[in-house]
Design a protein around this motif. Structure first.
Motif, PDB file in Angstrom:
ATOM      1  N   UNK A  71      33.340  48.834  28.223  1.00 51.36           N
ATOM      2  CA  UNK A  71      34.231  47.829  28.790  1.00 51.36           C
ATOM      3  C   UNK A  71      35.282  48.482  29.690  1.00 51.36           C
ATOM      4  N   UNK A  72      35.844  49.605  29.220  1.00 50.25           N
ATOM      5  CA  UNK A  72      36.848  50.311  30.015  1.00 50.25           C
ATOM      6  C   UNK A  72      36.246  50.849  31.303  1.00 50.25           C
ATOM      7  N   UNK A  73      35.030  51.412  31.216  1.00 49.97           N
ATOM      8  CA  UNK A  73      34.394  51.963  32.412  1.00 49.97           C
ATOM      9  C   UNK A  73      34.121  50.873  33.443  1.00 49.97           C
ATOM     10  N   UNK A  74      33.647  49.720  32.989  1.00 57.04           N
ATOM     11  CA  UNK A  74      33.395  48.630  33.933  1.00 57.04           C
ATOM     12  C   UNK A  74      34.701  48.168  34.586  1.00 57.04           C
ATOM     13  N   UNK A  75      35.767  48.104  33.801  1.00 51.67           N
ATOM     14  CA  UNK A  75      37.067  47.705  34.343  1.00 51.67           C
ATOM     15  C   UNK A  75      37.521  48.696  35.411  1.00 51.67           C
ATOM     16  N   UNK A  76      37.411  49.984  35.109  1.00 48.55           N
ATOM     17  CA  UNK A  76      37.848  50.995  36.066  1.00 48.55           C
ATOM     18  C   UNK A  76      37.007  50.962  37.340  1.00 48.55           C
ATOM     19  N   UNK A  77      35.702  50.812  37.171  1.00 50.70           N
ATOM     20  CA  UNK A  77      34.834  50.762  38.341  1.00 50.70           C
ATOM     21  C   UNK A  77      35.173  49.582  39.243  1.00 50.70           C
ATOM     22  N   UNK A  78      35.573  48.473  38.657  1.00 51.68           N
ATOM     23  CA  UNK A  78      35.884  47.282  39.443  1.00 51.68           C
ATOM     24  C   UNK A  78      37.319  47.287  39.970  1.00 51.68           C
ATOM     25  N   UNK A  79      38.156  48.206  39.466  1.00 50.28           N
ATOM     26  CA  UNK A  79      39.582  48.185  39.800  1.00 50.28           C
ATOM     27  C   UNK A  79      40.002  49.331  40.703  1.00 50.28           C
ATOM     28  N   UNK A  80      39.425  50.521  40.518  1.00 45.86           N
ATOM     29  CA  UNK A  80      39.802  51.658  41.353  1.00 45.86           C
ATOM     30  C   UNK A  80      39.421  51.375  42.805  1.00 45.86           C
ATOM     31  N   UNK A  81      40.379  51.588  43.700  1.00 45.90           N
ATOM     32  CA  UNK A  81      40.215  51.202  45.103  1.00 45.90           C
ATOM     33  C   UNK A  81      40.430  52.427  45.986  1.00 45.90           C
ATOM     34  N   UNK A  82      39.406  52.870  46.728  1.00 54.21           N
ATOM     35  CA  UNK A  82      39.570  54.043  47.597  1.00 54.21           C
ATOM     36  C   UNK A  82      40.732  53.910  48.576  1.00 54.21           C
ATOM     37  N   UNK A  83      41.041  52.690  48.995  1.00 46.89           N
ATOM     38  CA  UNK A  83      42.151  52.493  49.933  1.00 46.89           C
ATOM     39  C   UNK A  83      43.501  52.811  49.295  1.00 46.89           C
ATOM     40  N   UNK A  84      43.521  52.919  47.958  1.00 44.77           N
ATOM     41  CA  UNK A  84      44.767  53.232  47.253  1.00 44.77           C
ATOM     42  C   UNK A  84      44.795  54.686  46.783  1.00 44.77           C
ATOM     43  N   UNK A  85      43.841  55.487  47.253  1.00 38.12           N
ATOM     44  CA  UNK A  85      43.790  56.922  46.938  1.00 38.12           C
ATOM     45  C   UNK A  85      43.978  57.209  45.452  1.00 38.12           C
ATOM     46  N   UNK A  86      43.111  56.683  44.590  1.00 36.07           N
ATOM     47  CA  UNK A  86      43.291  56.883  43.146  1.00 36.07           C
ATOM     48  C   UNK A  86      43.119  58.342  42.748  1.00 36.07           C
ATOM     49  N   UNK A  87      43.893  58.745  41.747  1.00 36.93           N
ATOM     50  CA  UNK A  87      43.785  60.091  41.185  1.00 36.93           C
ATOM     51  C   UNK A  87      43.796  60.017  39.670  1.00 36.93           C
ATOM     52  N   UNK A  88      43.289  61.083  39.053  1.00 38.97           N
ATOM     53  CA  UNK A  88      43.375  61.270  37.610  1.00 38.97           C
ATOM     54  C   UNK A  88      44.414  62.352  37.346  1.00 38.97           C
ATOM     55  N   UNK A  89      45.360  62.070  36.471  1.00 34.19           N
ATOM     56  CA  UNK A  89      46.318  63.064  35.982  1.00 34.19           C
ATOM     57  C   UNK A  89      45.974  63.289  34.518  1.00 34.19           C
TER      58      UNK A  89
END
Length: 258
Positions: A231-249
């Motif tokens: 469920x978390x992976x599907x949420x992240x895949x649908x929410x992370x947006x390349x136009x917002x330059x997502x990063x992992x800390x």
């Protein structure tokens, strides 16, 4: 002639299997000691293959509402100035495989949580000097650009490689691990941005590891990946947006604050 044909077919099959196992060795199976780890010499926050010089974010004192919760000034400064989505992985301890993942979105008044999930990291904990086979996840700041998996694209804006052969775990992995790679998101650490997650190119060499992914959880620590629920992976895949330059800390709580 028939024997030669069989032998040739067997060799081709073995080569294909070998390539698939090499790609999957990063996240590894139940007994994998190997490769789900990437390493980058120098500053850990400089993702391999970034392809551009990220403008650092101005320093923000800990406690300031604009600061990312639980992240000290050093790592906070490595978050690119253009990033407005951060996936923070809070490891419970240097030698612990337990973690909490929180997705933050930058708004006018600072970073605000969008979702939070229990997770696992490397079975041996965390490392600021990550190497192949140490069973630890690397501490640092890394971009995320590419995804893929056994299952079709669930509706992500990230580049997505749907490839059953590339991501299906070997048949001899136990049942707990058979769905690990239904969905994966590559963490850009010792890899080429823009390539599918299963690409095995390691710009800084194989000894520094490779193939660190976000993937489905199997209930225990990984070889160095970060694992979450489907469920978390599907949420992240649908929410992370390349136009917002997502990063992992990511890191254990002490190193994140250091």
């Amino acid at each position: 002639m028939q024997f030669k044909s069989v032998r040739r077919a067997t060799a081709v099959t073995a080569m294909a299997l070998g390539a698939a196992l090499m790609a999957l060795s990063a996240c590894g199976g139940p007994e994998s000691g190997g490769g789900a780890k990437n390493g980058v010499p120098g500053a850990p926050g400089r993702a391999a293959g970034a392809g551009r010089a990220a403008q650092p974010r101005p320093a923000v004192p800990v406690g300031d509402p604009r600061a990312l919760p639980g992240v000290g000034e050093r790592l906070h400064a490595e978050i690119p100035a253009d990033s407005s989505q951060v996936l923070a992985v809070y490891g419970e301890g240097e030698d612990s495989a337990d973690a909490t993942v929180v997705l933050y979105s930058l708004r006018g008044d600072g970073w605000r949580p969008v979702g939070s999930w229990p997770a696992h990291n490397g079975r041996n904990g965390w490392s600021t000097d990550h190497h192949t086979g140490d069973g630890r996840s690397p501490v640092g700041v890394f971009t995320v650009t590419d995804a893929g998996g056994v299952l079709p694209d669930p509706g992500t804006l990230l580049s997505y490689a749907h490839d059953v052969d590339a991501y299906a775990p070997p048949y001899y992995w136990d049942s707990a691990h058979q769905h690990d790679f239904d969905y994966v998101i590559a963490i850009d650490y010792n890899r080429l941005r823009g390539a599918p997650p299963h690409d095995v190119t390691r710009p800084w060499g194989a000894e520094r590891g490779g193939g660190i992914w976000l993937h489905l959880d199997h209930g225990s620590g990984t070889s160095a990946c970060v694992s979450l629920s489907g469920e978390a992976m599907r949420f992240l895949l649908r929410t992370l947006d390349p136009d917002r330059d997502p990063v992992v800390v990511m890191g254990d709580r002490a190193d994140l604050l250091a």
